[in-house]
Motif scaffolding. Structure first.
Motif, short mmCIF file in Angstrom:
data_model
loop_
_atom_site.label_atom_id
_atom_site.label_comp_id
_atom_site.label_asym_id
_atom_site.label_seq_id
_atom_site.Cartn_x
_atom_site.Cartn_y
_atom_site.Cartn_z
N VAL A 1 1.90 6.96 -9.93
CA VAL A 1 1.17 5.73 -9.64
C VAL A 1 1.66 4.60 -10.54
CG1 VAL A 1 -1.10 4.61 -9.69
CG2 VAL A 1 -0.89 6.94 -8.80
N THR A 2 1.80 4.89 -11.81
CA THR A 2 2.23 3.88 -12.79
C THR A 2 3.65 3.41 -12.50
OG1 THR A 2 0.78 4.85 -14.46
CG2 THR A 2 2.53 3.38 -15.24
N LYS B 1 4.97 -4.65 -9.93
CA LYS B 1 4.54 -5.69 -10.88
C LYS B 1 5.71 -6.56 -11.32
CE LYS B 1 1.26 -7.37 -13.61
NZ LYS B 1 0.00 -7.96 -13.08
N ARG C 1 3.50 1.15 -9.50
CA ARG C 1 2.84 -0.11 -9.91
C ARG C 1 3.77 -0.98 -10.74
NH1 ARG C 1 1.97 -2.46 -15.12
NH2 ARG C 1 0.16 -3.86 -14.98
N ASP C 2 4.47 -0.37 -11.69
CA ASP C 2 5.36 -1.14 -12.57
C ASP C 2 6.51 -1.76 -11.77
OD1 ASP C 2 3.76 -0.45 -14.68
OD2 ASP C 2 5.15 1.01 -15.55
N GLU D 1 1.17 -6.45 -5.94
CA GLU D 1 0.02 -5.63 -6.29
C GLU D 1 0.08 -4.30 -5.57
OE1 GLU D 1 -4.38 -7.17 -6.78
OE2 GLU D 1 -3.92 -6.90 -4.65
N LEU D 2 -0.28 -3.23 -6.26
CA LEU D 2 -0.32 -1.90 -5.66
C LEU D 2 -1.72 -1.59 -5.16
CD1 LEU D 2 0.75 0.95 -5.02
CD2 LEU D 2 0.23 1.58 -7.40
N ASP E 1 -5.04 -2.57 -12.89
CA ASP E 1 -4.87 -3.58 -11.85
C ASP E 1 -4.50 -2.98 -10.50
OD1 ASP E 1 -2.31 -2.81 -12.51
OD2 ASP E 1 -1.58 -4.82 -12.99
N VAL E 2 -4.48 -1.64 -10.40
CA VAL E 2 -4.28 -0.98 -9.11
C VAL E 2 -5.56 -1.12 -8.28
CG1 VAL E 2 -3.85 1.23 -7.96
CG2 VAL E 2 -2.63 0.66 -10.08
N HIS F 1 0.86 -1.18 0.00
CA HIS F 1 0.00 0.00 0.00
C HIS F 1 0.90 1.24 0.00
CE1 HIS F 1 -3.20 2.78 0.79
NE2 HIS F 1 -4.09 1.82 0.94
N ILE G 1 -4.19 5.58 -15.14
CA ILE G 1 -3.43 4.62 -14.34
C ILE G 1 -3.77 3.18 -14.75
CG2 ILE G 1 -3.31 6.23 -12.41
CD1 ILE G 1 -5.43 4.53 -10.98
#
Length: 357
Positions: A208-209, A216, A212-213, A221-222, A257-258, A178, A254
């Motif tokens: 955010v991306t 990933k 997340r990347d 998971e973000l 899958d966030v 988180h 974004i």
């Protein structure tokens, strides 16, 4: 006849069981990590109280409270060590509770009149270096300071924060993280030579991306708070639970899958449908108002029951939030807290647990 009655009874029991079953998969709690001295008590609390209440997701706000090896200069006071964390990991594994750590990224890099550890040690990351902390904290002050942000465009900031993210995720043996990302009031600020003039939505979505990347790549998971993705003006939700600085348009930028943690504390606003309709999975998050929490839970059930086949899986369920200490929450839950210091989120959790099973 007896066989018929037996079959009928079994059928009836199964029918009631299915009706009583929660229509959503996640029943969570987000709370501060316990102090070092409170770890054993909190482990027992997870085992004897939270797990029997149906909890299957626990998000611990760790932030700087861990003995980081990659950047020991960013350790807070009296941090948890690896042995402390493993006790938490083991009790959650035993009870099939998904355990996820949190470090606030981007926003919340200060509080009141004090910078957070990142900006204390690395002041060059400050998005607003000329915005000074007041001698006596009050909000709003002349600079409108609530919480500072780090500059997403600083070339060194991600090397440092991602080292911490990887380390804490490895320690918690987790498949999720988180990142906070809530209440970001300073972004694309005129004081920042790297960010000024850029679109706040583009900057926010890019951050955010990027997070997340990074996660990933290690099959993690973000999760994030959803307030900066809601148009505060158009919805009337306001400055805190929605965006007034145009970051809300990032909702269309974004990755899908966030997981969005959609918090509303004063009213049971139905914004989960906004995220689901955008293809994002969403958790509904109450705080300290038990009546609102129950209404939010019922609203979640209603949205699921009326959703299309494609949207139903987007509604993940409920995430109770606690913004006091773990110790205060436990005392309030058990009825041993000082009456003047009761944490209402504990009673809210109890009422929510009654209806989410």
């Amino acid at each position: 006849m007896k066989r018929f009655l037996v079959l009928f009874s079994v059928s009836l029991i199964l029918s009631f069981a299915l009706k009583a079953e929660s229509p959503y998969p996640v029943r969570g709690l987000c709370i501060a990590a316990p102090s070092v001295s409170g770890v054993d008590e909190f482990v027992k609390f997870i085992d004897e109280d939270l797990a029997p209440a149906g909890l299957n997701l626990l998000i611990l706000r760790v932030d700087w409270g861990f003995e980081y090896q990659s950047h020991p200069e960013l350790r807070g006071n009296n941090p948890l060590n690896m042995n402390d964390v493993k006790k938490l990991v083991e009790v959650c594994r035993k009870n099939n509770i998904r355990l996820i750590p949190q470090i606030n990224l981007l926003g919340h890099q200060s509080w009141a009149s004090t910078p957070g550890k990142l900006l204390e040690v690395y002041p060059q990351f400050d998005e607003t270096p000329k915005v000074q902390f007041p001698e006596k904290y009050e909000w709003p002050n002349p600079d409108g300071l609530y919480c500072k942000s780090y500059c997403t465009q600083h070339p060194e900031v991600h090397d440092i924060v991602f080292a911490l993210v990887d380390e804490i995720c490895d320690a918690f043996e987790t498949d999720g993280f988180h990142a906070g990302l809530d209440e970001v009031f300073y972004i694309a600020h005129e004081q920042c030579p790297r960010c000024h003039g850029h679109d706040p939505a583009v900057l926010f979505a890019a951050e955010v991306t990027k997070i997340r990347d990074h996660l990933k790549a290690k099959n993690r998971e973000l999760m994030m708070w959803g307030d900066r993705l809601i148009d505060g003006k158009a919805t009337g939700i306001g400055l805190w639970e929605g965006s007034y600085n145009n970051t809300h348009r990032a909702i269309d930028m974004i990755p899908k899958d966030v997981v969005i943690c959609d918090w509303h504390y004063e009213r049971p606003d139905p914004t989960a449908v906004l995220f689901a309709a955008k293809g994002l999975r969403v958790l509904t998050c109450p705080w300290r108002n038990a009546e609102n929490a129950v209404a939010q839970e019922q609203l979640t059930r209603t949205l699921i029951s009326g959703a299309t086949r494609d949207m139903k899986p987007k509604y993940l369920g409920m995430l109770q939030t606690c913004w006091g200490s773990a110790e205060g929450f436990m005392k309030s839950y058990k009825g041993t807290a000082n009456p003047e210091r009761i944490d209402k989120s504990a009673e809210t959790f109890k009422e929510l647990a009654k209806v989410w099973k």
